[in-house]
Design a protein around this motif. Structure first.
Motif, mmCIF file in Angstrom:
data_model
loop_
_atom_site.group_PDB
_atom_site.id
_atom_site.type_symbol
_atom_site.label_atom_id
_atom_site.label_comp_id
_atom_site.label_asym_id
_atom_site.label_seq_id
_atom_site.Cartn_x
_atom_site.Cartn_y
_atom_site.Cartn_z
ATOM 1 N N ARG A 166 0.834 -1.193 0.000
ATOM 2 C CA ARG A 166 0.000 0.000 0.000
ATOM 3 C C ARG A 166 0.884 1.264 0.000
ATOM 4 O O ARG A 166 0.567 2.233 -0.681
ATOM 5 C CB ARG A 166 -0.900 -0.020 1.233
ATOM 6 C CG ARG A 166 -1.779 1.191 1.335
ATOM 7 C CD ARG A 166 -3.139 0.795 1.871
ATOM 8 N NE ARG A 166 -3.928 1.945 2.201
ATOM 9 C CZ ARG A 166 -4.726 2.556 1.342
ATOM 10 N NH1 ARG A 166 -4.832 2.097 0.130
ATOM 11 N NH2 ARG A 166 -5.426 3.588 1.715
ATOM 12 N N ILE A 167 1.975 1.302 0.751
ATOM 13 C CA ILE A 167 2.882 2.456 0.807
ATOM 14 C C ILE A 167 3.525 2.677 -0.564
ATOM 15 O O ILE A 167 3.655 3.811 -1.017
ATOM 16 C CB ILE A 167 3.948 2.257 1.905
ATOM 17 C CG1 ILE A 167 3.274 2.266 3.274
ATOM 18 C CG2 ILE A 167 5.005 3.325 1.824
ATOM 19 C CD1 ILE A 167 4.211 2.030 4.408
ATOM 20 N N HIS A 168 3.884 1.614 -1.227
ATOM 21 C CA HIS A 168 4.481 1.716 -2.564
ATOM 22 C C HIS A 168 3.496 2.385 -3.528
ATOM 23 O O HIS A 168 3.871 3.235 -4.340
ATOM 24 C CB HIS A 168 4.883 0.323 -3.059
ATOM 25 C CG HIS A 168 5.423 0.320 -4.448
ATOM 26 N ND1 HIS A 168 6.612 0.924 -4.755
ATOM 27 C CD2 HIS A 168 4.928 -0.181 -5.610
ATOM 28 C CE1 HIS A 168 6.843 0.778 -6.051
ATOM 29 N NE2 HIS A 168 5.825 0.095 -6.590
ATOM 30 N N HIS A 169 2.233 2.025 -3.435
ATOM 31 C CA HIS A 169 1.200 2.596 -4.292
ATOM 32 C C HIS A 169 1.006 4.088 -3.990
ATOM 33 O O HIS A 169 0.833 4.905 -4.914
ATOM 34 C CB HIS A 169 -0.123 1.832 -4.100
ATOM 35 C CG HIS A 169 -1.240 2.360 -4.946
ATOM 36 N ND1 HIS A 169 -1.219 2.288 -6.312
ATOM 37 C CD2 HIS A 169 -2.408 2.984 -4.601
ATOM 38 C CE1 HIS A 169 -2.315 2.841 -6.798
ATOM 39 N NE2 HIS A 169 -3.065 3.262 -5.759
ATOM 40 N N ILE A 170 1.068 4.489 -2.714
ATOM 41 C CA ILE A 170 0.926 5.896 -2.323
ATOM 42 C C ILE A 170 2.100 6.717 -2.856
ATOM 43 O O ILE A 170 1.909 7.796 -3.426
ATOM 44 C CB ILE A 170 0.811 6.034 -0.784
ATOM 45 C CG1 ILE A 170 -0.514 5.433 -0.305
ATOM 46 C CG2 ILE A 170 0.918 7.487 -0.361
ATOM 47 C CD1 ILE A 170 -0.645 5.367 1.204
ATOM 48 N N PHE A 171 3.336 6.208 -2.709
ATOM 49 C CA PHE A 171 4.514 6.920 -3.225
ATOM 50 C C PHE A 171 4.456 7.045 -4.747
ATOM 51 O O PHE A 171 4.820 8.066 -5.311
ATOM 52 C CB PHE A 171 5.805 6.217 -2.809
ATOM 53 C CG PHE A 171 6.209 6.498 -1.396
ATOM 54 C CD1 PHE A 171 6.177 7.779 -0.877
ATOM 55 C CD2 PHE A 171 6.640 5.469 -0.581
ATOM 56 C CE1 PHE A 171 6.571 8.045 0.419
ATOM 57 C CE2 PHE A 171 7.030 5.714 0.721
ATOM 58 C CZ PHE A 171 6.991 7.002 1.220
ATOM 59 N N LYS A 172 3.981 6.023 -5.404
ATOM 60 C CA LYS A 172 3.875 6.036 -6.865
ATOM 61 C C LYS A 172 2.854 7.092 -7.295
ATOM 62 O O LYS A 172 3.086 7.846 -8.238
ATOM 63 C CB LYS A 172 3.474 4.651 -7.357
ATOM 64 C CG LYS A 172 3.531 4.501 -8.844
ATOM 65 C CD LYS A 172 3.251 3.052 -9.215
ATOM 66 C CE LYS A 172 3.316 2.870 -10.704
ATOM 67 N NZ LYS A 172 3.033 1.499 -11.108
ATOM 68 N N THR A 173 1.746 7.185 -6.585
ATOM 69 C CA THR A 173 0.707 8.168 -6.911
ATOM 70 C C THR A 173 1.211 9.589 -6.651
ATOM 71 O O THR A 173 1.033 10.490 -7.487
ATOM 72 C CB THR A 173 -0.560 7.906 -6.066
ATOM 73 O OG1 THR A 173 -0.983 6.561 -6.268
ATOM 74 C CG2 THR A 173 -1.668 8.851 -6.453
#
Length: 131
Positions: free
Chosen positions: A2-9
């Motif tokens: 989930r953190i990876h997805h937030i940083f990507k966004t």
């Protein structure tokens, strides 16, 4: 994950904002007249003539005796406008043949005092800038 997805966004948003915020400056082109080219070349020739006069040993001795550093004088000549350089060269041309070096030195000294009084430079401690 989930953190990876937030940083990507967040990274995608920052990249999009930075690309949208970039302003592209337009390039302007125009014709350069012959008179402009000749004026620039004449200014360069006048400046070179004045700089070559500062290379004379007798002139350097007189400048040094008046407390003017020759390197500062060269820097000041480089900072003069084309009109100022043309006036100095015109004054030098009016001097008698054989070179009245004292007249040249005094004229340059006066130019330096005027630029000190205007606050452009600070060479002489006894000259205070005009407020």
């Amino acid at each position: 994950m989930r953190i990876h997805h937030i940083f990507k966004t967040i990274g995608s948003l920052l990249l999009t904002v930075s690309l949208v915020g970039v302003q592209i400056a337009p390039a302007w082109a125009g014709m350069v007249g012959t008179d402009q080219v000749l004026a620039a070349e004449q200014g360069r020739l006048d400046r070179d003539k004045l700089a070559s006069m500062l290379e004379r040993e007798d002139l350097q001795r007189q400048l040094s005796s008046m407390g003017i550093d020759v390197r500062q004088a060269r820097d000041r000549v480089a900072a003069l406008t084309d009109g100022e350089v043309a006036r100095i060269n015109q004054r030098v041309a009016e001097l008698p043949a054989g070179g009245d070096a004292l007249g040249i030195v005094l004229f340059i000294f006066i130019v330096f005092i005027i630029t000190d009084a205007l606050g452009v430079t600070d060479i002489f401690p006894f000259v205070h800038p005009i407020q």
